[in-house]
Design an enzyme around this catalytic site. Sequence first.
Site, PDB file in Angstrom:
ATOM      1  N   TYR A 119      -1.253  -1.968 -11.743  1.00  0.00           N
ATOM      2  CA  TYR A 119      -2.715  -2.029 -11.860  1.00  0.00           C
ATOM      3  C   TYR A 119      -3.232  -1.443 -13.176  1.00  0.00           C
ATOM      4  O   TYR A 119      -4.347  -0.918 -13.232  1.00  0.00           O
ATOM      5  CB  TYR A 119      -3.389  -1.346 -10.649  1.00  0.00           C
ATOM      6  CG  TYR A 119      -2.906  -1.950  -9.341  1.00  0.00           C
ATOM      7  CD1 TYR A 119      -3.287  -3.237  -8.980  1.00  0.00           C
ATOM      8  CD2 TYR A 119      -2.038  -1.266  -8.500  1.00  0.00           C
ATOM      9  CE1 TYR A 119      -2.816  -3.814  -7.806  1.00  0.00           C
ATOM     10  CE2 TYR A 119      -1.563  -1.838  -7.338  1.00  0.00           C
ATOM     11  CZ  TYR A 119      -1.956  -3.113  -6.995  1.00  0.00           C
ATOM     12  OH  TYR A 119      -1.487  -3.685  -5.835  1.00  0.00           O
ATOM     13  N   TYR A 135     -11.167   4.584  -9.900  1.00  0.00           N
ATOM     14  CA  TYR A 135     -10.797   5.213  -8.625  1.00  0.00           C
ATOM     15  C   TYR A 135     -10.656   6.723  -8.725  1.00  0.00           C
ATOM     16  O   TYR A 135     -10.145   7.338  -7.792  1.00  0.00           O
ATOM     17  CB  TYR A 135      -9.421   4.701  -8.149  1.00  0.00           C
ATOM     18  CG  TYR A 135      -9.250   3.222  -8.056  1.00  0.00           C
ATOM     19  CD1 TYR A 135     -10.079   2.462  -7.241  1.00  0.00           C
ATOM     20  CD2 TYR A 135      -8.230   2.580  -8.747  1.00  0.00           C
ATOM     21  CE1 TYR A 135      -9.890   1.092  -7.129  1.00  0.00           C
ATOM     22  CE2 TYR A 135      -8.030   1.217  -8.642  1.00  0.00           C
ATOM     23  CZ  TYR A 135      -8.869   0.480  -7.840  1.00  0.00           C
ATOM     24  OH  TYR A 135      -8.668  -0.857  -7.737  1.00  0.00           O
ATOM     25  N   ARG A 140      -7.914   2.689 -14.036  1.00  0.00           N
ATOM     26  CA  ARG A 140      -7.811   3.298 -12.708  1.00  0.00           C
ATOM     27  C   ARG A 140      -8.484   4.677 -12.631  1.00  0.00           C
ATOM     28  O   ARG A 140      -9.036   5.033 -11.601  1.00  0.00           O
ATOM     29  CB  ARG A 140      -6.343   3.391 -12.277  1.00  0.00           C
ATOM     30  CG  ARG A 140      -5.731   2.023 -12.012  1.00  0.00           C
ATOM     31  CD  ARG A 140      -4.386   2.104 -11.314  1.00  0.00           C
ATOM     32  NE  ARG A 140      -4.491   2.644  -9.992  1.00  0.00           N
ATOM     33  CZ  ARG A 140      -4.201   3.892  -9.642  1.00  0.00           C
ATOM     34  NH1 ARG A 140      -3.738   4.741 -10.542  1.00  0.00           N
ATOM     35  NH2 ARG A 140      -4.352   4.301  -8.405  1.00  0.00           N
ATOM     36  N   GLY A 159       0.782  -1.230   0.000  1.00  0.00           N
ATOM     37  CA  GLY A 159       0.000   0.000   0.000  1.00  0.00           C
ATOM     38  C   GLY A 159       0.813   1.279   0.000  1.00  0.00           C
ATOM     39  O   GLY A 159       0.247   2.368   0.107  1.00  0.00           O
ATOM     40  N   GLU A 173       4.686  -6.118   1.632  1.00  0.00           N
ATOM     41  CA  GLU A 173       4.238  -6.574   0.310  1.00  0.00           C
ATOM     42  C   GLU A 173       4.015  -5.402  -0.657  1.00  0.00           C
ATOM     43  O   GLU A 173       2.897  -5.160  -1.106  1.00  0.00           O
ATOM     44  CB  GLU A 173       2.921  -7.350   0.463  1.00  0.00           C
ATOM     45  CG  GLU A 173       3.062  -8.586   1.311  1.00  0.00           C
ATOM     46  CD  GLU A 173       1.723  -9.219   1.665  1.00  0.00           C
ATOM     47  OE1 GLU A 173       1.730 -10.404   2.032  1.00  0.00           O
ATOM     48  OE2 GLU A 173       0.678  -8.525   1.584  1.00  0.00           O
ATOM     49  N   PRO A 174       5.055  -4.665  -0.992  1.00  0.00           N
ATOM     50  CA  PRO A 174       4.853  -3.556  -1.928  1.00  0.00           C
ATOM     51  C   PRO A 174       4.641  -4.058  -3.356  1.00  0.00           C
ATOM     52  O   PRO A 174       5.374  -4.938  -3.817  1.00  0.00           O
ATOM     53  CB  PRO A 174       6.181  -2.780  -1.821  1.00  0.00           C
ATOM     54  CG  PRO A 174       7.185  -3.824  -1.437  1.00  0.00           C
ATOM     55  CD  PRO A 174       6.462  -4.839  -0.616  1.00  0.00           C
ATOM     56  N   GLY A 175       3.649  -3.531  -4.012  1.00  0.00           N
ATOM     57  CA  GLY A 175       3.444  -3.863  -5.428  1.00  0.00           C
ATOM     58  C   GLY A 175       3.672  -2.599  -6.234  1.00  0.00           C
ATOM     59  O   GLY A 175       4.688  -2.423  -6.920  1.00  0.00           O
ATOM     60  N   CYS A 195     -16.519   3.069 -26.159  1.00  0.00           N
ATOM     61  CA  CYS A 195     -17.869   3.613 -26.193  1.00  0.00           C
ATOM     62  C   CYS A 195     -18.373   3.824 -24.781  1.00  0.00           C
ATOM     63  O   CYS A 195     -19.232   3.072 -24.286  1.00  0.00           O
ATOM     64  CB  CYS A 195     -18.789   2.673 -26.953  1.00  0.00           C
ATOM     65  SG  CYS A 195     -18.306   2.590 -28.658  1.00  0.00           S
ATOM     66  N   GLU A 196     -17.831   4.804 -24.137  1.00  0.00           N
ATOM     67  CA  GLU A 196     -18.133   5.032 -22.732  1.00  0.00           C
ATOM     68  C   GLU A 196     -17.629   6.430 -22.406  1.00  0.00           C
ATOM     69  O   GLU A 196     -16.449   6.724 -22.615  1.00  0.00           O
ATOM     70  CB  GLU A 196     -17.377   3.957 -21.920  1.00  0.00           C
ATOM     71  CG  GLU A 196     -17.322   4.150 -20.437  1.00  0.00           C
ATOM     72  CD  GLU A 196     -18.681   3.980 -19.793  1.00  0.00           C
ATOM     73  OE1 GLU A 196     -19.379   2.999 -20.112  1.00  0.00           O
ATOM     74  OE2 GLU A 196     -19.037   4.853 -18.976  1.00  0.00           O
TER      75      GLU A 196
HETATM   76  C1  PLP Z   1      -2.667  -8.127   0.961  1.00  0.00           C
HETATM   77  C2  PLP Z   1      -2.078  -7.149   0.005  1.00  0.00           C
HETATM   78  N1  PLP Z   1      -0.756  -7.008  -0.032  1.00  0.00           N
HETATM   79  C3  PLP Z   1      -0.169  -6.139  -0.889  1.00  0.00           C
HETATM   80  C4  PLP Z   1      -0.929  -5.374  -1.744  1.00  0.00           C
HETATM   81  C5  PLP Z   1      -0.214  -4.459  -2.694  1.00  0.00           C
HETATM   82  O1  PLP Z   1      -0.568  -3.146  -2.537  1.00  0.00           O
HETATM   83  P1  PLP Z   1       0.276  -2.010  -3.291  1.00  0.00           P
HETATM   84  O2  PLP Z   1       0.432  -2.447  -4.698  1.00  0.00           O
HETATM   85  O3  PLP Z   1      -0.555  -0.802  -3.138  1.00  0.00           O
HETATM   86  O4  PLP Z   1       1.593  -1.937  -2.587  1.00  0.00           O
HETATM   87  C6  PLP Z   1      -2.321  -5.483  -1.733  1.00  0.00           C
HETATM   88  C7  PLP Z   1      -3.133  -4.659  -2.634  1.00  0.00           C
HETATM   89  O5  PLP Z   1      -4.310  -4.710  -2.710  1.00  0.00           O
HETATM   90  C8  PLP Z   1      -2.914  -6.405  -0.831  1.00  0.00           C
HETATM   91  O6  PLP Z   1      -4.237  -6.561  -0.786  1.00  0.00           O
END
Ligand code: PLP
Length: 466
Positions: free
Chosen positions: A424, A367, A363, A281, A323-325, A394-395
Amino acid sequence: MSRSAHPAGPRHADVLPEGRSVASAAPPADLNTLDPKVWAQTVTRDSQGVVTVGGIDVKALAEEHGTPAYIVDETDFRARARAWRTAFGHDADVFYAGKAFLSRAIVRWLHEEGLNLDVCSGGELATALSAGMPADRIAFHGNNKSTEEIHRAITAGVGRIVLDSFQEIVRVAHIAESLGKRQRVQIRITVGVEAHTHEFIATAHEDQKFGIPLAGGQAAEAVRRALRLDGLELIGIHSHIGSQIFDMSGFEVAAHRVVGLLKDIRDEHGVELPEIDLGGGLGIAYTSDDDPREPHEIAKALTEIVSRECDSAKLRTPRISVEPGRAIVGPTAFTLYEVGTIKPLDGLRTYVSVDGGMSDNIRTALYDAEYSVALVSRTSDAAPMLARVVGKHCESGDIVVKDAFLPADLAPGDLIAVPATGAYCRSMASNYNHVLRPPVVAVNDGASRVIVRRETEEDLLRLDVG
Ligand SMILES: Cc1ncc(COP(=O)(O)O)c(C=O)c1O
């Protein structure tokens, strides 16, 4: 009003119905400057004014790979992954959240840079395993894992399954036992914190589909049950509080509550769980207004928070994982589009249509996300015009960049790029209107290669079996 007669100026504030910040903000002094905050590390302009990434100019990329295309800076991806790994050191684990964007090349880069991987479906698990990520470095998430997915994950030997419900506790234990295994698990709890960007709400935010609420003793009961089951080895507690977070105070409250649970577990069961996962997050810069923290600052803050809480609870500090994505892949890519129709609306704004849209970036529609955009195939000295970058779907909600300044001499055939689309976007891409999903092209050291190819009409028709 002609496009060139739609310059920036005081009128913008009163012509924009939404009154969003950019409308009232002055346009940037120079539209040709690329803010390094929002662009991947190797992005720059060459002497002709054409934007290059990894030493290749975007015109060459467009010619070779077509548009729209997601362009990923491999150097930047690896540097960010490494920065997270280094920041957390050997006493913590970094699990890249595959939901942000996953492909086999990405899995290989992560593996080589020493990161672990969080997956949340059988498809993500298959991708990870097929690219050689060792199963014990994979965490399996999800609020509704199927029996088949659980079976597959345990058989493969995943390092942990994150349990998300009371039913799943029993299900995973049963499947593990039937396979003669003891599965390492964490329990995902909801701690009553919801964090987004600069705010967090520390009220009861248990009204969501993920996790087991701490409130009312439910998380404690889940732990009780998990500890009783032979098929499970409970290694820790998991909490994920939100997305695009800049302010660490939400993590502070979450850590306080998770450590409180660890203390209760110690007091009730005489067990000190060895791990705590604080989820992902962490925010990135989508526009110049965003100021994300560096991984080393985040690591320091999180480590200090957890140690402090554990000291005051007289607990051994557990091993932390995160858990950074988005924070790893988000800034490493941009979407390259070709400009098509340009429609100036007198007194409002100019609609700039591109050859993609909500099918490659949902997104903004989903969002209300904010993005930046730049003309990348050339520079321009024309006046700034207030533009809305829209797709070809078409939106009417098919918006890529809601409000941005682009040069007023923008013309069909120009290339524009939207930075920070690594997370994302491809992973949430769709085939709406049977528009083909763009390729992902990795660029590194003067070479480009397709890591996910462009969809073709044959791909579409192959699935449509009549
Ligand atoms: C359990 C969990 N870990 C990690 C993430 C990754 O979040 P981000 O990409 O914002 O770091 C998410 C995103 O929904 C999540 O639900």
